[in-house]
Design a protein around this motif. Structure first.
Motif, mmCIF file in Angstrom:
data_model
loop_
_atom_site.group_PDB
_atom_site.id
_atom_site.type_symbol
_atom_site.label_atom_id
_atom_site.label_comp_id
_atom_site.label_asym_id
_atom_site.label_seq_id
_atom_site.Cartn_x
_atom_site.Cartn_y
_atom_site.Cartn_z
ATOM 1 N N ILE A 48 0.833 -1.209 0.000
ATOM 2 C CA ILE A 48 0.000 0.000 0.000
ATOM 3 C C ILE A 48 0.863 1.253 0.000
ATOM 4 C CG2 ILE A 48 -1.610 1.336 1.429
ATOM 5 C CD1 ILE A 48 -3.066 -1.281 1.995
ATOM 6 N N ASP A 49 2.020 1.199 0.646
ATOM 7 C CA ASP A 49 2.960 2.325 0.571
ATOM 8 C C ASP A 49 3.344 2.601 -0.882
ATOM 9 O OD1 ASP A 49 2.932 2.604 3.299
ATOM 10 O OD2 ASP A 49 4.895 1.677 3.630
ATOM 11 N N GLU A 50 3.556 1.543 -1.633
ATOM 12 C CA GLU A 50 3.877 1.699 -3.051
ATOM 13 C C GLU A 50 2.692 2.328 -3.798
ATOM 14 O OE1 GLU A 50 6.974 0.207 -5.150
ATOM 15 O OE2 GLU A 50 7.263 1.417 -3.351
ATOM 16 N N ALA A 51 1.485 1.871 -3.484
ATOM 17 C CA ALA A 51 0.292 2.406 -4.147
ATOM 18 C C ALA A 51 0.076 3.868 -3.780
ATOM 19 C CB ALA A 51 -0.929 1.568 -3.775
ATOM 20 N N ALA A 52 0.301 4.213 -2.519
ATOM 21 C CA ALA A 52 0.102 5.590 -2.066
ATOM 22 C C ALA A 52 1.051 6.544 -2.780
ATOM 23 C CB ALA A 52 0.301 5.688 -0.555
ATOM 24 N N ALA A 56 2.079 1.701 -7.551
ATOM 25 C CA ALA A 56 1.427 0.391 -7.624
ATOM 26 C C ALA A 56 -0.077 0.608 -7.677
ATOM 27 C CB ALA A 56 1.792 -0.477 -6.418
ATOM 28 N N GLY A 57 -0.780 -0.318 -8.301
ATOM 29 C CA GLY A 57 -2.231 -0.198 -8.389
ATOM 30 C C GLY A 57 -2.966 -1.423 -7.908
ATOM 31 N N GLY A 75 4.219 -2.892 -7.747
ATOM 32 C CA GLY A 75 4.996 -1.676 -7.517
ATOM 33 C C GLY A 75 6.370 -1.732 -8.163
ATOM 34 N N ARG A 76 7.298 -0.956 -7.630
ATOM 35 C CA ARG A 76 8.647 -0.861 -8.205
ATOM 36 C C ARG A 76 9.468 -2.120 -8.001
ATOM 37 N NH1 ARG A 76 10.670 4.095 -4.813
ATOM 38 N NH2 ARG A 76 9.482 2.882 -3.307
ATOM 39 N N GLY A 77 9.179 -2.863 -6.946
ATOM 40 C CA GLY A 77 10.014 -4.012 -6.589
ATOM 41 C C GLY A 77 11.133 -3.559 -5.676
ATOM 42 N N ASP A 142 8.039 -6.713 -16.323
ATOM 43 C CA ASP A 142 7.159 -6.456 -15.174
ATOM 44 C C ASP A 142 7.942 -5.922 -13.981
ATOM 45 O OD1 ASP A 142 5.083 -7.495 -16.705
ATOM 46 O OD2 ASP A 142 5.374 -9.520 -15.909
ATOM 47 N N THR A 143 7.210 -5.280 -13.075
ATOM 48 C CA THR A 143 7.794 -4.836 -11.813
ATOM 49 C C THR A 143 6.877 -5.268 -10.674
ATOM 50 O OG1 THR A 143 6.688 -2.687 -11.913
ATOM 51 C CG2 THR A 143 8.920 -2.813 -12.838
ATOM 52 N N GLY A 144 7.437 -5.363 -9.476
ATOM 53 C CA GLY A 144 6.639 -5.695 -8.302
ATOM 54 C C GLY A 144 7.374 -6.614 -7.357
ATOM 55 N N THR A 145 6.738 -6.855 -6.224
ATOM 56 C CA THR A 145 7.293 -7.711 -5.188
ATOM 57 C C THR A 145 6.240 -8.730 -4.772
ATOM 58 O OG1 THR A 145 8.666 -5.906 -4.327
ATOM 59 C CG2 THR A 145 8.259 -7.764 -2.845
#
Length: 196
Positions: A48-52, A56-57, A75-77, A142-145
């Protein structure tokens, strides 16, 4: 009546993840269902920090059939050079590292997958200890964790997550950000006595 003295020999100094494992209640409140939910909250909070930050969506949470919990975001990963640090060092900083290391310390197994800078990276931990350095895999745009954890029965016994309680919590979180998609999937087989 004999008098017992309290001196330096009675003090046990614990550092890092050993301190978390010795006194989990100091970090997550309890070793019951609510403590497990706190671990999930830590990982969801990172996403959620990434989305804020507009990075991230979507956050997908899965209660796996084998008793694990998987939290994935787009998010960014986590940067490759920070993966192990985020999971093993108790320190304040970016990527909500305090929460992630608590999850790692209290899990019998943690698997991390990061998609960043054109590659997919993975690392596995057992009871807070990395089994090998982060490993680079195939290229990906892609990006994310994605972090999956299996709670340690030595700490939580037979406690399980409640999908109903998590669902209520995620509805509250999703209401705070209308651009965030937060999903919960329960892959666990039905079992008598388990709350939904």
């Amino acid at each position: 009546m004999s008098e017992s003295r309290y001196d330096a020999s009675h003090i046990e100094v614990l550092e890092g993840l050993a301190a978390i494992r010795k006194r989990p209640g100091m970090y997550i409140g309890s070793t019951t269902e609510s403590g497990l939910h706190r671990l999930v909250d830590e990982l969801v909070g990172h996403a959620i920090d990434e989305a804020a930050g507009g990075r991230a969506g979507a956050v997908d949470v899965t209660l796996t059939a084998d008793g694990g919990v998987r939290v994935a975001d787009d998010g960014r990963g986590i940067p490759e050079e920070d993966i192990e640090t985020a999971l093993t060092e108790v320190r304040a900083g970016s990527f909500n590292v305090v929460g992630i290391c608590v999850v790692n310390a209290l899990s019998r197994r943690v698997e991390v997958e990061v998609r960043r800078d054109g590659f997919r990276w993975t690392q596995q931990h057992e009871r807070g200890v990395p089994l090998a350095p982060p490993c680079r895999h195939e290229q990906t745009p892609d990006t994310g964790t994605t972090i999956a954890f299996w709670p340690d029965p030595e700490i939580f016994g037979t406690a399980e997550c409640s999908s109903a309680a998590l669902s209520d919590r995620f509805r509250e979180l999703a209401a705070l950000d209308e651009l965030l998609t937060l999903t919960l999937t329960d892959e666990r087989p039905p079992r008598a006595g388990r709350l939904p």
